[in-house]
Design an enzyme around this catalytic site. Structure first.
Site, PDB file in Angstrom:
ATOM      1  N   CYS A 149      13.593  10.908   7.013  1.00 57.11           N
ATOM      2  CA  CYS A 149      13.402  10.547   8.419  1.00 57.11           C
ATOM      3  C   CYS A 149      14.694  10.718   9.212  1.00 57.11           C
ATOM      4  CB  CYS A 149      12.916   9.118   8.526  1.00 57.11           C
ATOM      5  SG  CYS A 149      14.024   7.964   7.707  1.00 57.11           S
TER       6      CYS A 149
ATOM      7  N   GLU B  83       9.411   1.299  11.136  1.00 54.49           N
ATOM      8  CA  GLU B  83      10.446   2.331  10.957  1.00 54.49           C
ATOM      9  C   GLU B  83       9.715   3.663  11.010  1.00 54.49           C
ATOM     10  OE1 GLU B  83      12.497   1.221   7.295  1.00 54.49           O
ATOM     11  OE2 GLU B  83      13.651  -0.265   8.399  1.00 54.49           O
TER      12      GLU B  83
ATOM     13  N   LYS C   9       0.888  -1.171   0.000  1.00 59.14           N
ATOM     14  CA  LYS C   9       0.000   0.000   0.000  1.00 59.14           C
ATOM     15  C   LYS C   9       0.922   1.216   0.000  1.00 59.14           C
ATOM     16  CE  LYS C   9      -1.963   2.906   1.977  1.00 59.14           C
ATOM     17  NZ  LYS C   9      -1.640   4.311   1.650  1.00 59.14           N
TER      18      LYS C   9
ATOM     19  N   GLU D 239       8.747  16.398  15.371  1.00 62.65           N
ATOM     20  CA  GLU D 239       9.219  16.200  14.001  1.00 62.65           C
ATOM     21  C   GLU D 239       8.425  17.116  13.064  1.00 62.65           C
ATOM     22  OE1 GLU D 239       8.082  12.625  11.730  1.00 62.65           O
ATOM     23  OE2 GLU D 239      10.205  12.378  11.282  1.00 62.65           O
TER      24      GLU D 239
END
Ligand code: NAD
Length: 480
Positions: free
Chosen positions: A283, A249, A173, A384
Site C-alpha cells: 500500500c 487503512e 476474516k 492505484e
C-alpha cells in the site's frame, strides 16, 4: 478450516479453490463460514470476554502475547511456507518481512500495553468542588479484523496484537486469497494457552459472504480494516449501524519526489524498492515519481535497469527476487493498466508486458514496468494499480513538486529524496500524507502513528494510537 471457539471447523458456506500464484496450480479448497458460523464465532468471542481472558491482569496478557511471538518464531518455517504458498512471494521477502514482523507485532504491543497510562486530575474542579478525576482504559469488546492479501500475517497481527493487548477478543476474516497463516495461528493460540474464543477466524469473501456477515453483526463492537478504499466505504456504512468505531487503512497512490541534489546510489536503492517490492503490492509503494529535471534521465534509466534486473521464478529459491501478483484477476487488472498506458501513448522504458518463464507458464506474472510521458490526468497516474509499475514526471521547482504530489484523492505515504534536509522538513509539512519518508522508504518504527489522509483512511494505528482504538477511555469522578 475456520477456527471458532478454539476448534477447527469445516466451513458450511461456499467452497472455492486456493491457487499457488507462481504456477496457478490449485493447492486446496477453502470452505467459507456461513452466516451461522460467523454468528458462532462472534458468540464465542463475546463469551470469552466474560471468561478467564476477561479476568486476566495486564502482565498475564503480556506474557501470553510474548509467548505468541515465540510460538510463531518456533514454527517460523511452517509460517514461511504457508505464506509463500498463498502469495508466491519470494522467500527473501517473506523471511525478512512477513513472518518476523508477524511475530514482532506481539512483542511490540506487549511492550506498549505495559507503559500505557491515563490522565488524572486531583485538583478541585473549576467550580471549586473537590474531586479526583481519573480515566481507565477498558477493552472495547469483540473486534472484527478484516485483512488484505498483500502482507497477510503481518497486517493481521498488526491489529490482533494490540486488540488482545487491550483485552479484547477478535474475529478475523483474512483475505480469501491468503487464508493459511491466520488459520495456522489458531494452533499457536491454543499451544500457548490463549483461552478458547479469544481468537477466531472465519473464511470467505467479502460482499454477501463472511466479510459482510461479520461487519454487519450486531455483536461486533469495533471494526478494523485494511484494504481498498471502496471496500472501506462499504465497511464504514456497515459500522454505522449500531454506531461502531472503525479504523480504516486504505489504498494509496503514493508520490516519490527526487531532487537534483539527492544521493544517486542511495536514492536508486530506495526507489527501486519503493516501486517494485513485493511485486508492487504494498500500500505504501510508489506508483508516481516526480523527478527534478536535471536528474530525470539518469533516474529514469536507473529505475529501468532495476526493473530489468529482477529474477522471477520459484519463490522458495533464494535467488528469486520477484514473485507473481496474487491472482489471475489481479493480473488482468494490472495488465489492463499496462495496455491503457500504451494506448495513451506512454513511453515504456522498461517492461510493459508478461515475462516468458519456462515451467511457470500458468503463474500470474507481470513485468516490472516504468513509464514516462503521460499527463497527470491519466488513470495511470491517478488510480492505484497495485502492481510493480511507476510513472515518472519531471518537475522544475519545489512548489511544483508539492502541487503534483498533492493532486491526488489519496494521502497515504510520500518519500522525498534530497541532501537538503531543511527542504525535507519543509516538504514533509506541505505534503498531505499520513507518513513522509525522507531519504528512506518503508522504514517503520512501530511506535509511530500509521494511517492515511484523505481517501487513504481514517484513524491511526501504531504505538499508543493502536491502544486508543482498541480500548475505550472511561472517566471516574470521586467527590473528595
Ligand atoms: P480488498 O478491499 O479487496 O479486500 C480486503 C478484505 O476485505 C478482504 O478480506 C475481503 O474479503 C474483505 N472484503 C471485501 N469486501 C467486503 C465487504 N463488503 N465487507 C466486508 N469485508 C469485505 O483489498 P485487497 O485487494 O485484499 O488488498 C489490496 C488493497 O489493500 C489495496 O488497495 C491496498 O492499498 C490496500 N492496503 C492498504 C494498507 C494500509 O495500511 N493503508 C495496507 C495494505 C493494503
Amino acid at each position: 478450516m475456520n477456527f471458532i471457539d478454539g476448534r477447527y471447523v469445516a466451513g458450511r458456506g461456499e467452497a472455492f479453490a486456493n491457487h499457488f500464484p507462481t504456477t496457478g496450480e490449485v493447492t486446496g479448497e477453502i470452505r467459507a463460514a456461513d452466516r451461522d458460523q460467523v454468528d458462532a464465532a462472534v458468540g464465542a468471542a463475546k463469551a470469552a470476554l466474560k471468561g478467564p481472558w476477561g479476568r486476566m491482569s495486564v502482565p498475564e496478557r503480556m506474557t501470553l502475547l510474548r509467548k505468541l511471538a515465540d510460538g510463531i518464531n518456533a514454527r517460523f518455517d511452517e509460517f514461511l511456507a504457508a505464506e509463500i504458498r498463498d502469495t508466491g512471494k519470494p522467500r527473501s521477502i517473506a523471511s525478512h518481512i512477513d513472518i518476523p514482523r508477524g511475530a514482532a507485532n506481539f512483542n511490540v504491543f506487549a511492550d506498549q500495553v505495559s507503559v500505557l497510562g491515563t490522565e488524572s486530575f486531583a485538583q478541585p474542579t473549576p467550580d471549586g468542588t473537590g474531586a479526583l478525576n481519573y480515566a481507565v482504559r477498558m477493552p472495547r469488546g469483540v473486534i472484527a479484523v478484516i485483512c488484505p492479501w498483500n502482507l497477510p500475517l503481518l497486517l493481521m497481527t498488526w491489529k490482533v496484537a494490540p486488540a488482545l493487548a487491550c483485552g479484547n477478543t477478535v474475529v478475523v476474516k483474512p483475505s480469501e486469497e491468503t487464508p493459511a497463516t491466520a488459520t495456522l495461528l489458531g494452533e499457536v493460540m491454543n499451544d500457548v494457552g490463549i483461552p478458547a474464543g479469544v481468537y477466531n477466524v472465519v473464511h470467505g469473501r467479502g460482499p454477501g459472504c463472511a466479510g459482510e456477515f461479520l461487519t454487519s453483526h450486531s455483536g461486533v463492537d469495533g471494526i478494523t480494516f485494511t484494504g481498498e478504499t471502496r471496500t472501506g466505504e462499504a465497511i464504514m456504512a456497515a459500522a454505522a449501524r449500531g454506531v461502531r468505531p472503525v479504523s480504516l487503512e486504505l489504498g494509496g497512490k503514493n508520490p516519490g519526489i527526487v531532487f537534483d541534489d539527492a544521493d544517486f546510489d542511495k536514492t536508486m536503492e530506495g526507489i527501486g524498492r519503493a516501486c517494485f517490492a513485493n511485486t508492487g503490492q504494498v500500500c505504501l509503494g510508489t506508483e508516481r515519481m516526480y523527478v527534478q529535471r536535471g536528474i530525470f534521465d539518469r533516474i529514469a534509466e536507473g529505475l529501468a535497469e532495476k526493473a530489468r534486473a529482477f529474477r522471477f521464478g520459484d519463490p522458495f529459491d533464494k535467488a528469486t527476487t520477484m514473485g507473481p501478483v496474487i491472482s489471475e484477476e489481479h493480473r488482468s487488472k494490472v495488465l489492463s493498466y499496462y495496455e491503457r498506458a500504451k494506448g495513451e501513448g506512454a513511453t515504456v522504458i522498461a517492461g510493459g508486458g508478461v515475462p516468458e518463464l519456462q515451467g511457470f507458464e500458468g503463474g500470474y506474472w507481470v513485468e516490472p514496468t516504468v513509464w514516462t510521458g503521460l499527463p497527470e490526468s491519466s488513470p495511470i497516474v491517478q488510480e492505484e494499480i497495485f502492481g510493480p509499475c511507476t510513472h515518472l514526471t519531471p518537475f522544475d521547482t519545489e512548489e511544483e513538486a508539492i502541487e503534483l504530489a498533492n493532486a491526488s484523492p489519496y494521502g497515504l505515504a510520500t518519500s522525498i529524496w534530497t541532501e537538503n534536509l531543511t527542504r525535507g522538513h519543509r516538504i514533509a509539512a506541505a505534503v498531505d500524507a499520513g507518513i513522509t519518508w525522507v531519504n528512506c522508504w518503508f522504514l517503520r518504527d512501530l511506535r509511530t502513528p500509521f494511517g492515511g489522509s484523505k481517501a487513504s483512511g481514517i484513524g491511526r494505528e501504531g504505538g499508543v494510537h493502536s491502544m486508543e482504538f482498541y480500548s475505550e477511555l472511561r472517566n471516574v469522578c470521586i467527590k473528595l
